[in-house]
Design an enzyme around this catalytic site. Structure first.
Site, PDB file in Angstrom:
ATOM      1  N   ASP A 119      -1.807  -0.976   5.926  1.00 26.44           N
ATOM      2  CA  ASP A 119      -2.233  -0.362   7.270  1.00 26.44           C
ATOM      3  C   ASP A 119      -3.640   0.012   7.642  1.00 26.44           C
ATOM      4  OD1 ASP A 119      -2.024   2.957   7.535  1.00 26.44           O
ATOM      5  OD2 ASP A 119      -2.048   1.933   5.753  1.00 26.44           O
ATOM      6  N   ASP A 137       0.797  -1.084  -0.048  1.00 24.61           N
ATOM      7  CA  ASP A 137      -0.014   0.082   0.044  1.00 24.61           C
ATOM      8  C   ASP A 137       0.954   1.151   0.074  1.00 24.61           C
ATOM      9  OD1 ASP A 137      -2.326   1.490   0.313  1.00 24.61           O
ATOM     10  OD2 ASP A 137      -1.867   1.693   2.531  1.00 24.61           O
TER      11      ASP A 137
END
Length: 652
Positions: free
Chosen positions: A545, A353
């Site tokens: 996250d 990400d």
């Protein structure tokens, strides 16, 4: 999704479900009292074994015959019964040759030939090995919250003229809810307040807080940043965005393959071999030995079986993993189980990400361009206006100079969706986007069109005075992480983000990541990983996250979550947690995993080598069960010393 975890009270075949966080038998090894209960069977057996050996040594008159048998029988039960039970269940399920079966017939055989202390000792060592393994796994898991705990617990709904706090599941479509500052939006809906500023990073990965106007859609899981807002519910909770993401997590988890520990696989080959060899030791001498006595060779075969128990293997393997888990913990890396150390060694593809993973998730001024003004004077005009705003971008601008702007603004007003207008030192100042300046017939520089980050344009007295562009910062170790990953052999690196594609591509270029895709929904990220998984050669790790990363974390071979700032659902779903939020820790995790696997195989080779030597001696009648037991203890001690080396190694 959840399965019972194997422990000494309910031993199951060695399989490990990567999202197993519950104990159906009520044992929670994270707590002190229940943790003590886990050790009680081994403590009882050990105490009774030592007392029994002492009584044997002193040759007491009463400790004989049935008293001796009963004493050692009671000592055997706490550690032996769960294994015998598991072996019987495996046989009923059609799986005969398990380590449980071997343990059972060997130790029962020891009792049959009168070697009671040896029978208890062998099973006790096995129990100790299991305790080591449980300790390793439980230490890594810690007190992680249950997956569904991340759901919003309450919804403040308007009913009968009052605001009532109720469960989100009870709110129906069309009802109006209130969300205070800092609260999560509990259900999908439409904004009925004039405006709102939402943090949607956990859902979309969008790094910039989203300012929305009346009538815009809002999604469950978003966080309200400014002012109390009201929302009209358009979907029931079960159909909301956060419920959909949690459902994706559950489905992805169900598709993940289970990883069996090596000892379980090895036992399927090793166990039938030693059983058939024991039968051969009993019967074959009949055809070659003149003075063949069945009971003598049966005795030798049972000794052979006792020696063949894979105690040293059972102990040395979890000890090696325990060393690896401990080394990882010291470096701020939590593995949720020993199998993920193994899985990490096979990774050849890394998907990551962007926001909060390789970037800090915090806005900062990247460039200031002033036209016709000195930079400091230009910023004073800009900050004077922005002091009237609470928007996150305004906060980033105001961080330019801590002591304040020194200029003051008056008559500041907001132009919806465009920016702010006010008077500073008697001059009209416009601060906002291109639409604001265009509406006042002010021409802006063409170069501003190429800036993909958030840009704030400024005009003073109807003249374009410059701009400031603001972006999320790369983490300090982001660039070195990519370089280090390539050095350890991870060449296939991809970035997937919910942020704008232009921003994603720019960050990827800075980090020298060849493949990057932005503007992705959670489903899109999952699809990208599923495409990669179609190639069986790809062993995929994903680092993320946010809540939006949870489905991909679950679907990947190894899910890695940023634990410092990451969402609860990401941390819960992941297999590995980076406590410090440093992406460079992933490189350390790979190095630790590879070293751990190397040491585990060293321990296996040592245990197996010694075992084979003693087995041969036992078959020839040159070794007793006590020699085998002590050989196991010696191997276990060497395995401990070998595993301790992991704690001393440097991973830089």
């Amino acid at each position: 999704m959840k399965k019972k975890k194997r422990n000494l009270r309910d031993i199951k075949p060695h399989t490990e479900d990567k999202h197993n966080h519950s104990h159906d038998d009520g044992h929670n090894h994270g707590g002190e009292s229940s943790g003590f209960k886990t050790y009680v069977p081994a403590v009882i057996s050990f105490t009774m074994l030592i007392i029994g050996i002492a009584l044997d040594y002193f040759d007491t008159t009463f400790f004989k015959d049935w008293i001796r048998i009963i004493w050692y029988g009671i000592a055997y039960i706490p550690v032996g019964f769960p294994v015998v039970k598991a072996g019987w269940k495996s046989i009923k399920n059609g799986d005969v040759f398990t380590e449980f079966f071997l343990m059972s017939i060997a130790t029962v055989g020891a009792f049959a030939i009168g070697e009671y202390p040896e029978g208890v000792a062998v099973m006790l060592f096995y129990a100790v090995g299991e305790l080591f393994q449980d300790a390793a796994v439980n230490k890594a898991k810690g007190n992680i919250k249950a997956l569904l705990d991340v759901r919003p617990k309450e919804a403040n709904v308007f009913r009968n003229g009052d605001v009532k706090s109720v469960s989100p599941e009870t709110v129906t479509i069309g009802e109006k809810i209130q969300i205070r500052v800092g609260e999560k939006i509990p259900l999908d809906g439409v904004l009925i307040s004039e405006k709102g500023t939402l943090n949607t990073a956990a859902l979309t990965g969008e790094s910039k807080p989203d300012t929305i106007l009346k009538g815009a859609s809002v999604f469950a899981g978003s966080i309200n940043l400014e002012n109390v807002i009201e929302v009209e519910v358009t979907k029931e909770f079960k159909d909301s965005s956060i419920a959909r993401i949690l459902d994706l997590v559950q489905n992805a988890t169900a598709r993940k393959s289970k990883t069996e520990l090596f000892i379980r696989k090895f036992a399927r080959i090793y166990t039938p071999i030693v059983v058939y060899l024991a039968i051969a030791v009993t019967l074959i001498p009949y055809f070659f030995v003149d003075d063949y006595v069945f009971t003598d060779w049966l005795y030798r075969a049972l000794i052979f079986l006792v020696i063949s128990c894979p105690c040293a293997l059972v102990i040395s393997i979890p000890l090696g993993y325990f060393g690896g888990l401990g080394a990882a913990s010291k470096n701020g890396i939590l593995f949720k189980g020993a199998s993920f150390l193994d899985a990490m060694t096979k990774i050849n593809t890394l998907v990551m990400d962007k926001t909060g993973t390789v970037t800090k998730g915090v806005f900062k001024i990247k460039e200031i361009k002033a036209i016709g003004y000195a930079e400091k004077e230009f910023m004073k005009y800009l900050m004077a206006i922005e002091e009237q705003s609470t928007h996150p971008i305004a906060k980033a601008i105001l961080a330019y100079k801590e002591e304040g702007s020194e200029f003051s603004a008056s008559d500041v007003s907001e132009i919806a969706g465009k920016g702010l207008k006010g008077t500073v030192n008697g001059k009209t100042v416009l601060v906002g986007n291109k639409a604001l300046l265009t509406a006042h017939n002010i021409e802006v520089l063409a170069e501003t069109e190429t800036i993909v980050e958030s840009i704030v344009l400024v005009a003073i007295e109807n003249e374009f005075a410059g701009y400031v562009f603001i972006a999320d910062e790369l983490k300090d170790d982001a660039k070195e992480t990519i370089t280090a990953l390539q050095k350890v052999g991870i060449q296939n690196i991809m970035m997937l983000s919910g942020d704008k594609d232009a921003i994603t591509q720019k960050v990827a270029a800075e980090l020298h990541i060849a493949t990057a895709k932005g503007g992705l929904l959670p489903e899109d990220k999952l699809n990208e990983v599923e495409i990669l998984k179609k190639n069986p050669k790809n062993k995929i790790a994903f680092i993320g996250d946010g809540i939006n990363d949870a489905p991909v974390l679950a679907a990947s071979d190894v899910g890695i979550a940023m634990g410092g700032l990451g969402s609860d659902v990401a941390i819960e779903t992941a297999d590995v947690i980076i406590q410090t939020d440093q992406p460079s820790k992933v490189v350390k995790a790979i190095k630790i995993s590879r070293s751990t696997r190397k040491i585990v195989w060293q321990n296996i080779a040592l245990a197996f080598g010694v075992k084979m030597i003693v087995l041969i001696l036992g078959a020839g009648g040159m070794a007793t069960m006590w020699e085998a037991v002590f050989a196991d203890v010696g191997v276990a001690l060497l395995a401990i010393l070998n595993a301790v080396r992991l704690q001393k190694m440097s991973w830089d």
